[in-house]
Design a protein around this motif. Structure first.
Motif, PDB file in Angstrom:
ATOM      1  N   LEU A 210      -5.036   2.663  -3.140  1.00 11.73           N
ATOM      2  CA  LEU A 210      -5.844   3.242  -2.022  1.00 11.73           C
ATOM      3  C   LEU A 210      -6.022   4.591  -1.726  1.00 11.73           C
ATOM      4  O   LEU A 210      -4.474   5.130  -1.955  1.00 11.73           O
ATOM      5  CB  LEU A 210      -5.767   2.064  -0.841  1.00 11.73           C
ATOM      6  CG  LEU A 210      -4.480   2.143  -0.221  1.00 11.73           C
ATOM      7  CD1 LEU A 210      -4.327   3.396   0.817  1.00 11.73           C
ATOM      8  CD2 LEU A 210      -4.620   0.788   0.670  1.00 11.73           C
ATOM      9  N   ASN A 211      -6.698   5.167  -1.151  1.00  8.33           N
ATOM     10  CA  ASN A 211      -6.682   6.737  -0.985  1.00  8.33           C
ATOM     11  C   ASN A 211      -6.006   6.821   0.285  1.00  8.33           C
ATOM     12  O   ASN A 211      -6.847   6.493   1.383  1.00  8.33           O
ATOM     13  CB  ASN A 211      -8.125   7.428  -1.188  1.00  8.33           C
ATOM     14  CG  ASN A 211      -7.826   8.843  -1.312  1.00  8.33           C
ATOM     15  OD1 ASN A 211      -7.342   9.466  -0.348  1.00  8.33           O
ATOM     16  ND2 ASN A 211      -8.248   9.273  -2.362  1.00  8.33           N
TER      17      ASN A 211
ATOM     18  N   VAL B 157      -8.796  -2.862  -2.819  1.00  7.53           N
ATOM     19  CA  VAL B 157      -9.930  -1.550  -3.113  1.00  7.53           C
ATOM     20  C   VAL B 157     -11.037  -2.370  -3.605  1.00  7.53           C
ATOM     21  O   VAL B 157     -12.102  -2.004  -3.287  1.00  7.53           O
ATOM     22  CB  VAL B 157      -9.250  -0.591  -4.159  1.00  7.53           C
ATOM     23  CG1 VAL B 157     -10.237   0.276  -4.713  1.00  7.53           C
ATOM     24  CG2 VAL B 157      -8.105   0.091  -3.404  1.00  7.53           C
TER      25      VAL B 157
ATOM     26  N   ALA C 178      -8.857   4.117   5.093  1.00  6.55           N
ATOM     27  CA  ALA C 178      -7.540   3.344   4.850  1.00  6.55           C
ATOM     28  C   ALA C 178      -6.633   3.126   5.953  1.00  6.55           C
ATOM     29  O   ALA C 178      -6.176   2.327   6.127  1.00  6.55           O
ATOM     30  CB  ALA C 178      -6.618   4.223   3.502  1.00  6.55           C
TER      31      ALA C 178
ATOM     32  N   MET D  93       0.817  -1.240  -0.014  1.00  9.10           N
ATOM     33  CA  MET D  93      -0.047  -0.031  -0.195  1.00  9.10           C
ATOM     34  C   MET D  93       1.101   1.311  -0.117  1.00  9.10           C
ATOM     35  O   MET D  93       2.045   1.173   0.318  1.00  9.10           O
ATOM     36  CB  MET D  93      -0.876   0.058   1.299  1.00  9.10           C
ATOM     37  CG  MET D  93      -0.244  -0.228   2.609  1.00  9.10           C
ATOM     38  SD  MET D  93      -1.284  -0.257   3.957  1.00  9.10           S
ATOM     39  CE  MET D  93      -2.168  -1.599   3.744  1.00  9.10           C
ATOM     40  N   PRO D  94       0.197   2.460  -0.536  1.00 13.23           N
ATOM     41  CA  PRO D  94      -0.866   2.640  -1.042  1.00 13.23           C
ATOM     42  C   PRO D  94      -0.877   2.301  -2.180  1.00 13.23           C
ATOM     43  O   PRO D  94      -2.176   2.235  -3.004  1.00 13.23           O
ATOM     44  CB  PRO D  94      -1.052   4.155  -0.922  1.00 13.23           C
ATOM     45  CG  PRO D  94       0.537   4.708  -1.133  1.00 13.23           C
ATOM     46  CD  PRO D  94       1.362   3.725  -0.362  1.00 13.23           C
TER      47      PRO D  94
ATOM     48  N   ARG E  63     -13.768   1.728   3.719  1.00 13.65           N
ATOM     49  CA  ARG E  63     -13.591   1.862   2.342  1.00 13.65           C
ATOM     50  C   ARG E  63     -12.224   2.556   1.926  1.00 13.65           C
ATOM     51  O   ARG E  63     -11.851   3.265   2.598  1.00 13.65           O
ATOM     52  CB  ARG E  63     -14.737   2.664   2.108  1.00 13.65           C
ATOM     53  CG  ARG E  63     -15.072   2.853   0.430  1.00 13.65           C
ATOM     54  CD  ARG E  63     -16.353   3.563   0.290  1.00 13.65           C
ATOM     55  NE  ARG E  63     -16.839   3.701  -1.172  1.00 13.65           N
ATOM     56  CZ  ARG E  63     -17.561   4.401  -1.881  1.00 13.65           C
ATOM     57  NH1 ARG E  63     -18.292   5.396  -1.112  1.00 13.65           N
ATOM     58  NH2 ARG E  63     -17.924   4.273  -3.008  1.00 13.65           N
ATOM     59  N   LEU E  64     -11.854   2.137   0.832  1.00 13.29           N
ATOM     60  CA  LEU E  64     -10.354   2.448   0.478  1.00 13.29           C
ATOM     61  C   LEU E  64     -10.365   3.603  -0.610  1.00 13.29           C
ATOM     62  O   LEU E  64      -9.285   3.860  -0.881  1.00 13.29           O
ATOM     63  CB  LEU E  64      -9.622   1.481   0.272  1.00 13.29           C
ATOM     64  CG  LEU E  64      -9.574   0.291   1.077  1.00 13.29           C
ATOM     65  CD1 LEU E  64      -8.564  -0.836   0.532  1.00 13.29           C
ATOM     66  CD2 LEU E  64      -8.705   0.751   2.513  1.00 13.29           C
ATOM     67  N   ILE E  65     -11.468   4.171  -1.093  1.00 13.56           N
ATOM     68  CA  ILE E  65     -11.354   5.188  -2.150  1.00 13.56           C
ATOM     69  C   ILE E  65     -12.076   6.451  -1.670  1.00 13.56           C
ATOM     70  O   ILE E  65     -12.880   6.472  -0.616  1.00 13.56           O
ATOM     71  CB  ILE E  65     -12.003   4.567  -3.496  1.00 13.56           C
ATOM     72  CG1 ILE E  65     -13.396   4.418  -3.257  1.00 13.56           C
ATOM     73  CG2 ILE E  65     -11.237   3.380  -3.818  1.00 13.56           C
ATOM     74  CD1 ILE E  65     -14.412   4.230  -4.626  1.00 13.56           C
TER      75      ILE E  65
ATOM     76  N   ARG F 204      -7.971   2.921  -9.067  1.00 10.08           N
ATOM     77  CA  ARG F 204      -8.286   1.849  -8.101  1.00 10.08           C
ATOM     78  C   ARG F 204      -6.835   0.971  -7.842  1.00 10.08           C
ATOM     79  O   ARG F 204      -6.943   0.283  -7.094  1.00 10.08           O
ATOM     80  CB  ARG F 204      -9.379   1.020  -8.428  1.00 10.08           C
ATOM     81  CG  ARG F 204     -10.656   1.949  -8.538  1.00 10.08           C
ATOM     82  CD  ARG F 204     -11.837   1.076  -8.659  1.00 10.08           C
ATOM     83  NE  ARG F 204     -11.759  -0.080  -9.720  1.00 10.08           N
ATOM     84  CZ  ARG F 204     -12.952  -0.857  -9.731  1.00 10.08           C
ATOM     85  NH1 ARG F 204     -13.981  -0.996  -8.829  1.00 10.08           N
ATOM     86  NH2 ARG F 204     -12.799  -1.828 -10.865  1.00 10.08           N
TER      87      ARG F 204
ATOM     88  N   SER G  20      -2.860  -1.797  -4.744  1.00  9.13           N
ATOM     89  CA  SER G  20      -3.669  -2.218  -3.928  1.00  9.13           C
ATOM     90  C   SER G  20      -5.031  -2.671  -4.514  1.00  9.13           C
ATOM     91  O   SER G  20      -6.169  -2.344  -3.773  1.00  9.13           O
ATOM     92  CB  SER G  20      -3.885  -1.089  -2.920  1.00  9.13           C
ATOM     93  OG  SER G  20      -2.746  -0.872  -2.140  1.00  9.13           O
ATOM     94  N   ARG G  21      -4.949  -2.857  -5.713  1.00 13.94           N
ATOM     95  CA  ARG G  21      -6.292  -2.893  -6.422  1.00 13.94           C
ATOM     96  C   ARG G  21      -7.221  -3.967  -5.862  1.00 13.94           C
ATOM     97  O   ARG G  21      -8.576  -3.777  -5.864  1.00 13.94           O
ATOM     98  CB  ARG G  21      -5.954  -3.036  -7.742  1.00 13.94           C
ATOM     99  CG  ARG G  21      -7.335  -3.038  -8.832  1.00 13.94           C
ATOM    100  CD  ARG G  21      -7.078  -3.278 -10.183  1.00 13.94           C
ATOM    101  NE  ARG G  21      -8.151  -3.015 -10.939  1.00 13.94           N
ATOM    102  CZ  ARG G  21      -8.947  -4.288 -11.232  1.00 13.94           C
ATOM    103  NH1 ARG G  21      -8.485  -5.549 -10.508  1.00 13.94           N
ATOM    104  NH2 ARG G  21     -10.106  -3.917 -12.076  1.00 13.94           N
TER     105      ARG G  21
END
Length: 841
Positions: free
Chosen positions: A510-511, A465, A517, A457-458, A488-490, A507, A461-462
């Motif tokens: 991750l955000n 996500v 996150a 990460m970040p 939630r990762l976005i 995607r 990470s798809r």
């Protein structure tokens, strides 16, 4: 049906088509099904799967020289290849182009196709959708239709062309083309251009190596007395010991550790009764230079073996040394005294189980061999864009969706196919259950192998996500909005247009600005730490990942469309964003904290995660070097230690990279791609599998020749990836190297059999260098210059003699042991020096 002359067609295409002659990639949720279902669907799918074959020909890997405007097609560094996709009807029934789509994989970006009756759309990653124009395509029995294409970079290896394209017909299950369902790429690759490096001259080190191998064989007693990995000191005495069986008395080891050694002896064909072997932890009995962690002294006499060790690890390694001397099936070994200690505290092997999963039995076999050759860190790359590979209680979507692939373009049930998995996980799928991971930890712990888990990460990470988006939808639908957003990762409002290094959209990242996150990172770290506690196996190092969170189209190889540089791809730069550049969450965070750029977000997130790592009692956080580049130093992080996995090639400045990170106080782990990436090919032969961006050929000798404590020295021994000399001068004080490790990335290593072929016997050369410093390794000296063919400071004859001894032990004693263990190794008799010269049989 229209056939197009390839050479003239490309020039016409350059003049008449936009830079990217593909349908723009769309997010999977925006895609539509093929067509309305019909009763003919299953029958058509069966005919296509059985009779249609996709064949591939590569015409040139330097298309720019042939007049192809690679830069106009948007190729990185203006480098592109041309080839043809051939659809062949191998059956008797006529095939028309109505009602079906073909999905194919390409590890190179396909920049354009040139056929009026087909459209090509990039979905994400390596998956493309080829659609025939309705009513325009007909293939009679035995007929072949060719679709010219332009691809980025080059395709030099058969393994560059992935198998298992599949067809989708409405009303039928997706079906893999039967004749492309193979691990033998030569069955569907018609042609590759000649190998670009076939004429690379041998280096002096390779010449001396060949002379040594063609000279007089080493005396049998010298081979019999050499330990693998080599010891600091050996003193051969009089007589021999009969090691057809061994009876161990090791009171300072745990029952599990003793049993592991007995299993190793049994796997070599040794009986449980025989030569007495006793060993104790007695640090006071050792000379000062081996009275360190892992140090030991072994005395072998005709009457038995005794071992004094600094600690339990040293006692264990002392026994493994004795077993190293044993021939497969047992036999007589020289009476001798061995004094030894490890070179590095970190002697590792990284296994990518995310791209393509490795079965627990294969990992246990690897742990057995790591243990036998005194490697002590198994770095498991457990997550990436292509897969999530460990069960996390409370987050079932991670494995229910993130660990499997199927043809669901909306990705509500799985990830879409990647890396030739097919629509039904014919390769790639799987995960470690919680119980399997705990069992693996216990198995490794009994063999003095620590497991380092990596959750990347970040970036990369798809899989996480997509899985956490499925979790969000499930809980959102039930009205539980707070819980839905917890992991939630976005940022749902992020519109950043990015393309990852392996061609995924935003995607892939991750955000790091979302609270979900950090919640997610804490949950995963806590659950995996709990598994280690239950296994009573140490979790001393947590690997954060951190690499390649970037938009590849903003790299140095690209320019705006009005640019004039023929060596850079022309793209719409205004349409490209850095990751999170259009995320409202990140915009607010940057303003609130005064962070200058989104470039700093990965390192900021790494600092936050380090607090979670520390809170779980883990002393060390590790990351790939690019994940920490915006940190001031290890004091920025909450953990006691910070390790950096260094993955620059030496010809791209790897020596200076290691020195600069060491100067900042980080613990450096060498993962040099040009020497230590075991997913790279052994030789220049195009049939040899592997990626090759950092080395066209990495045989066991190249890994063996690495001087890790004096990285500049290697510039005098081996060339760059193109076979050309490069120069390195040792600037500044020496880098402090904490350890080194091999890497087995898995993009084109689909099966466990391929994995073992790629790892063995290079693993033994890795072990030799990680454990033992050779006499031909020069001490680091500031201001010393090295260049192949120019300087002559390294004793290459000594290197060749040392290799001859090592290779003789491997061939005569160790390969039979690998065979007994069921390891599918690559025979060194096939090995070719990086020059392409065959090794003596």
């Amino acid at each position: 049906m229209k056939r197009i002359n390839f050479a003239t067609g490309l020039l016409a295409m350059a003049a008449s088509m936009p830079v990217f002659a593909l349908t723009p990639a769309l997010p999977p949720e925006a895609t539509q099904p093929v067509a309305a279902a019909t009763s003919a669907g299953p029958a058509l799918a069966a005919v296509l799967a059985n009779d249609l074959m996709l064949r591939v020909s590569i015409d040139t890997n330097d298309a720019a020289k042939s007049g192809v405007p690679c830069a106009d097609f948007g190729a990185d560094s203006g480098a592109c290849a041309t080839g043809r996709l051939a659809l062949v009807n191998t059956g008797q029934a006529r095939i028309t182009g109505d009602g079906w789509k073909l999905y194919l994989h390409s590890i190179r970006r396909i920049l354009s196709i040139n056929h009026p009756d087909f459209s090509l759309r990039h979905l994400t990653g390596d998956l493309y959708e080829l659609t025939p124009r309705s009513g325009a395509v007909t293939l009679a029995a035995g007929e072949r239709l060719e679709v010219p294409f332009v691809a980025e970079y080059w395709l030099l290896r058969y393994s560059d062309v992935l198998p298992r394209p599949y067809v989708v017909v409405a009303g039928a299950a997706p079906a893999v083309l039967r004749q492309n369902d193979t691990e033998d790429e030569t069955r569907y690759v018609d042609a590759l251009p000649a190998n670009d490096n076939s004429g690379v001259p041998p280096t002096p080190a390779q010449i001396f190596r060949q002379q040594a191998e063609l000279g007089e064989p080493l005396p049998a007693r010298e081979v019999a007395a050499r330990v693998l990995p080599s010891a600091m000191r050996t003193n051969v005495g009089e007589g021999e010991a009969d090691l057809r069986g061994v009876e161990m008395s090791l009171p300072d080891l745990s029952p599990g550790q003793v049993e592991a050694l007995r299993e190793r002896a049994g796997s070599l064909g040794l009986a449980k009764q025989g030569l007495p072997l006793t060993g104790v932890v007695a640090p006071h009995a050792l000379p000062a230079d081996i009275a360190v962690a892992g140090g030991y002294r072994v005395r072998i006499a005709p009457s038995g073996v005794s071992i004094d060790a600094f600690d339990a690890a040293g006692l264990y390694y002392g026994v493994q040394t004795v077993l190293s001397l044993a021939p497969a099936g047992g036999g007589r070994i020289p009476a001798m005294t061995i004094e030894d200690a490890p070179r590095y505290g970190h002697r590792g092997m990284m296994v990518d189980v995310a791209r393509n999963f490795r079965q627990p039995a294969t990992l246990r076999r690897l742990i057995d061999q790591m243990s036998a050759y005194k490697l002590n860190r198994l770095h498991l790359h457990l997550s990436d864009d292509e897969g999530w590979r460990i069960e996390i209680p409370g987050l079932p979507e991670l494995t229910a969706i993130g660990a499997r692939r199927c043809h669901d373009l909306g990705e509500t049930r799985c990830l879409i196919p990647q890396l030739a998995s097919g629509p039904d996980n014919r390769s790639g799928g799987g995960f470690l259950t919680r119980d399997e991971y705990i069992a693996l930890l216990r198995y490794a712990n009994d063999r003095f192998v620590e497991v380092i888990p990596e959750i990347d990460m970040p970036g990369h990470s798809r899989a996480a996500v997509v899985a956490m988006e499925a979790r969000y939808r499930r809980l959102h639908a039930s009205g539980n909005e707070q819980e839905a957003n917890a992991f939630r990762l976005i940022d749902p409002d992020d519109t950043s247009n990015t393309l990852s290094v392996q061609f995924y959209d935003r995607r892939s990242n991750l955000n790091p600005c979302s609270s979900g996150a950090l919640n997610f990172a804490g949950k995963v770290i806590g659950e995996i730490a709990a598994m280690h506690r239950e296994a009573q196996a140490p979790l001393n190092v947590w690997h954060f990942g951190g690499d390649e969170a970037k938009n590849i189209l903003l790299g140095a190889g690209f320019q705006a469309r009005d640019g004039k540089d023929a060596d850079k791809g022309r793209i719409d730069m205004g349409a490209q964003d850095k990751p999170w550049a259009r995320s409202p969450m990140c915009a607010a965070l940057l303003k609130q904290e005064g962070v200058e750029s989104v470039d700093e977000l990965p390192s900021r997130f790494a600092r936050q995660v380090s607090s979670l790592v520390n809170a779980n009692g883990i002393e060390t956080m590790e990351a790939w070097q690019d994940g920490l580049k915006h940190a001031a130093g290890p004091r920025d992080f909450a953990t006691k230690n910070v390790m950096v996995t260094l993955w620059d090639t030496l010809f791209w400045g790897g020596a200076e990279t290691a020195r600069s990170w060491s100067a900042k106080g980080y613990l450096g782990i060498l993962a040099l791609p040009d020497y230590l990436y075991f997913d790279f090919p052994y030789t220049l032969d195009p049939h040899e599998r592997g990626y090759y961006w950092g080395s066209r050929a990495t045989d066991s000798f190249k890994t063996f020749s690495l001087a890790p404590d004096n990285l500049p020295q290697n510039a005098e021994v081996m060339p760059d990836r193109e076979g050309k000399p490069f120069e390195v001068t040792s600037n500044g004080p020496a880098a402090h190297v904490y350890g080194m490790q091999g890497q087995a990335w898995a993009e084109v290593i689909r099966t466990d059999q391929q994995f073992e072929y790629m790892v063995y016997p290079r693993l033994l050369a890795l072990a030799e260098r990680a454990w033992h410093r050779a006499e031909w390794e020069r001490p680091y000296k500031e201001g010393e210059r090295y260049k192949l063919g120019d300087t002559d400071l390294v004793d290459k004859r000594a290197l060749a003699r040392d290799w001859q001894g090592f290779a003789s032990v491997v061939e005569q004693r160790e390969l039979p042991k690998l065979k007994l263990a069921g390891i599918g190794y690559r025979s060194p008799k096939r090995e070719v020096a990086e020059t392409g010269i065959e090794k003596r049989e």
